[in-house]
Design an enzyme around this catalytic site. Structure first.
Site, PDB file in Angstrom:
ATOM      1  N   GLU A   1       0.819  -1.224   0.000  1.00 55.58           N
ATOM      2  CA  GLU A   1       0.000   0.000   0.000  1.00 55.58           C
ATOM      3  C   GLU A   1       0.849   1.268   0.000  1.00 55.58           C
ATOM      4  O   GLU A   1       0.824   2.048   0.958  1.00 55.58           O
ATOM      5  CB  GLU A   1      -0.957   0.007   1.191  1.00 55.58           C
ATOM      6  CG  GLU A   1      -2.068  -0.994   1.078  1.00 55.58           C
ATOM      7  CD  GLU A   1      -3.182  -0.766   2.091  1.00 55.58           C
ATOM      8  OE1 GLU A   1      -2.971  -0.044   3.080  1.00 55.58           O
ATOM      9  OE2 GLU A   1      -4.276  -1.311   1.880  1.00 55.58           O
TER      10      GLU A   1
ATOM     11  N   GLU B   1      -6.680  -7.901  -0.648  1.00 50.44           N
ATOM     12  CA  GLU B   1      -6.973  -7.706   0.779  1.00 50.44           C
ATOM     13  C   GLU B   1      -8.419  -7.273   0.938  1.00 50.44           C
ATOM     14  O   GLU B   1      -8.894  -6.400   0.196  1.00 50.44           O
ATOM     15  CB  GLU B   1      -6.138  -6.552   1.354  1.00 50.44           C
ATOM     16  CG  GLU B   1      -4.827  -6.904   1.948  1.00 50.44           C
ATOM     17  CD  GLU B   1      -4.219  -5.693   2.677  1.00 50.44           C
ATOM     18  OE1 GLU B   1      -4.963  -4.934   3.320  1.00 50.44           O
ATOM     19  OE2 GLU B   1      -3.003  -5.521   2.575  1.00 50.44           O
TER      20      GLU B   1
HETATM   21  C1  GAL Z   1      -4.317  -2.426   4.848  1.00 51.45           C
HETATM   22  C2  GAL Z   1      -2.902  -2.922   5.015  1.00 51.45           C
HETATM   23  C3  GAL Z   1      -2.841  -4.174   5.851  1.00 51.45           C
HETATM   24  C4  GAL Z   1      -3.731  -4.042   7.053  1.00 51.45           C
HETATM   25  C5  GAL Z   1      -5.137  -3.761   6.610  1.00 51.45           C
HETATM   26  C6  GAL Z   1      -6.122  -3.656   7.739  1.00 51.45           C
HETATM   27  O1  GAL Z   1      -4.317  -1.047   4.734  1.00 51.45           O
HETATM   28  O2  GAL Z   1      -2.286  -3.169   3.782  1.00 51.45           O
HETATM   29  O3  GAL Z   1      -1.503  -4.404   6.218  1.00 51.45           O
HETATM   30  O4  GAL Z   1      -3.242  -3.028   7.872  1.00 51.45           O
HETATM   31  O5  GAL Z   1      -5.156  -2.544   5.920  1.00 51.45           O
HETATM   32  O6  GAL Z   1      -7.402  -3.265   7.324  1.00 51.45           O
END
Ligand code: GAL
Ligand code: ZN
Length: 691
Positions: free
Chosen positions: A153, A308
């Site tokens: 990110e 994710e």
């Molecule tokens: C994203 C990040 C992850 C984790 C996740 C939690 O922004 O890439 O590492 O922190 O959010 O929602």
């Protein structure tokens, strides 16, 4: 760019972030067995393990990772292998405190969270290159390796830095862009307010200033900062391309993230992946997220990966609402409907320490007994059943112009007639199209193939270059329908108001001239009166426009302050149509109006009776896959004169076939996927499914 002829990942990808380095070794085998049980086939790791990979300068420890990767390969589980560069270790930051980022107010940030780096820092870049080289050399031919997961990110916490190193890079960037000091002075119009620079060294990054800053300087700093992070990304990409030429590379995006121009980021990577966290507490979040999914599939015009998402609650909203039973499945399959070839989660096992200890995980704190694990395991089965869908495209006949110059320039402190936001305007136009049952792609102008869309919408194109205007005019002349929203064609790429005023280079196409912008106060009673009789109250914006003789006025202002002036116009140009909407219309007004615009452009639309149910179609040209997703906590029904197989049944009543067609009862958050022969090769076909 390496050419990846086919989807390089398991179809469908299913899994998530795993942080085995945060757990004792005894848990590793147990976790892998559970992953196999759930059908996991792809994991992201080790995203934040730099200190474990390099506990001291140049001393690499990789045996633990090799052991894990070997076990995963043996279990048939692939890995999106992180280069591990997302967060520099404490020893590095301590040795080089100058690599910590600096804010606009001069405060240097401390160590103790993540992304503690200035993107320009030479020492940070050198250590990133070394770690990436080590990872590629050590694991480049590991059988578990499917994809490189570069950093994490970019820009999530730090995308802009105001340190001296960044200031020097900014100056170099400016000279490249504008050719000379005179070029910078000219581009920024520095004679206003006595801002003229007589030596390049006098130019600084835009720190906190006594009054309003120069908008051209601010816009250039946004561009520089995005390019600067892109340079950091490219540094890793180049190393990986050289050392592991056959392995695809990605970095995880964050929707239509304001700070980074993802068109440029996507152009240098192999696979687009996205992190999406629609708020389960917001019953319209599926609409908002569909806008960014449209960008993801459009960035490379092929499937992307939801790398994710949250199994249930996140831990970073003021109130973190968990997902209701079934919502994990609905959210994941919505992404698949919109072109993702898989669904992955953050994270596999809930952390007991650190800022994310209340973030949900596939294995919550109750381990395999957690509700998320049961729901995720079921999803694993669904995704396996959807394997034939992988590689197919999303049917779409309308696109929204996404342009980072406008996104950046419409900033709250940009000294505009009133605060404007691309995101807000785009969300409204998108929500209206979404309510018409349309899956909306994104286009870059110039860059994307515009001619393939019957309708293109530019919700607001504040920065418009001559080149963009030409591309849009060519699109309309060739038969396209273009809708241009308010405050478009206002400035050029130097933030200079176009000669003669807005819409600048769009003037000939739209047949409109804006005399004055007219932001509205809440107390005003301005109404937009459509020729059809419909009336709408613009939410915050109007314009005094003058129109050419061959322009049709489709709506005018009624009441104060612009009584009787034209509000919405149409001009036929070549084989196409160009609309200008001078008012900031609300969703209620936009939906029926865009319905008419789309119908006239021969797009088959219907006003959805139930905005909580989405119908999205993927096609490979031979077979169509129709996803019907219920985003509401109450049952819903969908029906249509379709003859289809059920590839995925909603977990409830099986669909009922009647002579007249198919009726599907969807339980709360239920999803069904139907399969049928493709009725047409054109991506514009819309199946008649009523919800
Ligand atoms: C994203 C990040 C992850 C984790 C996740 C939690 O922004 O890439 O590492 O922190 O959010 O929602
Ligand atoms: Zn810096």
């Amino acid at each position: 760019m390496t050419d990846i002829p086919r989807w390089p990942l398991p179809a469908m990808a299913f899994g998530g972030d795993w942080n085995p380095d945060q757990w004792p070794r005894e848990t590793w085998r147990h976790d892998i067995a559970l992953m196999q049980r759930a059908g996991v086939n792809l994991l992201s790791l080790p995203v934040f393990a730099w200190p474990q990979l390099e506990p001291d300068d140049g001393e690499y420890r990789t045996d633990w990772l090799a052991e894990i990767l070997d076990a995963l390969a043996e279990a048939g589980i692939g890995v999106a292998l992180a280069t591990g560069t997302a967060t520099p270790p404490a020893w590095l930051v301590r040795a080089h405190p100058e690599m910590l980022p600096v804010r606009a107010d001069g405060v240097r940030l401390g160590f103790g969270s993540r992304q503690s780096y200035c993107p320009s820092s030479p020492v940070f870049r050198a250590k990133v290159a070394a770690l990436t080289t080590m990872m590629a050399t050590r694991f480049g031919d590991h059988p578990a390796l499917r994809l490189w997961h570069v950093s994490n990110e970019y820009g999530d916490h730090i995308s802009r830095c105001w340190c001296e190193v960044c200031a020097a890079s900014f100056r170099r960037w400016l000279l490249r862009r504008h050719g000379s000091l005179a070029g910078v002075n000219d581009a920024w119009g520095t004679k206003v307010w006595g801002q003229v620079y007589t030596d390049v060294a006098q130019i600084d990054v835009p720190r906190v200033t006594p009054g309003p800053d120069n908008p051209a300087r601010l816009l250039d700093f946004e561009r520089f900062s995005s390019d600067n992070v892109l340079e950091l990304f490219t540094l890793e990409l180049d190393i990986l391309a050289e050392l592991t030429p056959g392995v695809p590379r990605t970095t995880n995006f964050m929707g239509i993230f304001r700070d980074l121009d993802y068109w440029r980021f996507a152009a240098v990577e192999d696979v687009v992946s996205d992190d999406a966290y629609p708020d389960p507490g917001d019953d319209a979040s599926h609409t908002g997220i569909a806008l960014s999914y449209g960008l993801m599939r459009s960035l490379k015009d092929r499937p992307w990966l939801l790398i994710e998402s949250a199994p249930s609650a996140v831990s970073w909203r003021p109130v973190n609402v968990p997902k209701a039973p079934g919502q994990l499945r609905a959210h994941a399959l919505q992404a698949v409907a919109h072109g993702s070839d898989g669904a992955m989660f953050f994270q596999w096992r809930a952390a007991r320490t650190g800022p994310e200890r209340f973030h949900s995980a596939l294995l919550g704190h109750r381990g395999e007994a957690s509700r998320s694990f049961a729901e995720a395991s079921a999803l694993g089965g669904d995704l396996a059943a959807l394997a034939p869908v992988a590689g197919s495209r999303v049917r779409s006949s309308v696109a929204i112009v996404v342009d980072w110059d406008t996104i950046w320039a419409l900033r709250p402190d940009a000294s505009l007639p009133a605060e404007r936001s691309w995101h807000e305007e785009a969300r409204r136009y998108h929500a209206a199209l979404h309510a018409l049952g349309l899956a909306v792609d994104s286009v870059a102008v110039p860059g994307s193939d515009l001619a393939r869309y019957p309708v293109i919408v530019a919700p607001t194109l504040y920065v418009t270059t001559d080149e963009q205007a030409e591309a849009l005019a060519g699109y309309v002349r060739g038969g396209g329908t273009l809708v241009v929203g308010p405050f478009s064609g206002v400035v050029d790429e130097r933030e200079r108001v176009h000669a003669g005023g807005p819409p600048g280079p769009l003037r000939d196409l739209l047949g409109v001239e804006v005399d004055e912008q007219w932001p509205l106060l809440d107390t005003e009673t301005q109404v937009v009166q459509f020729e059809s009789g419909a009336r709408a109250t613009p939410h915050d914006w109007a314009e005094w426009i003058e129109v050419a003789d061959d322009v049709e006025v489709l709506a005018h202002y009624d009441g104060r302050p612009l009584h009787d002036r034209p509000a919405i116009t149409r001009r036929r140009v070549g084989d196409g149509v160009a609309y200008y909407v001078s008012a900031g219309l609300s969703l209620d007004a936009l939906t029926p109006w865009l319905h008419q615009v789309c119908a006239e452009a021969e797009i088959d639309v219907r006003m959805s009776a139930n905005p909580s149910v989405e119908v999205v179609t993927r096609t490979d040209g031979v077979v169509d896959y129709v996803f019907v997703v219920n985003h509401a906590p109450i049952p819903a029904e969908a029906r249509g004169p379709v003859d289809a197989d059920v590839l995925l049944a909603p977990d409830g009543d099986p669909p009922v076939r009647r002579p007249s067609g198919l009726t599907i009862t969807l339980p709360p958050f239920g999803v069904a996927v139907l399969r049928m022969p493709s009725p047409s090769e054109s991506l514009h076909h819309v199946h008649s499914i009523e919800v």
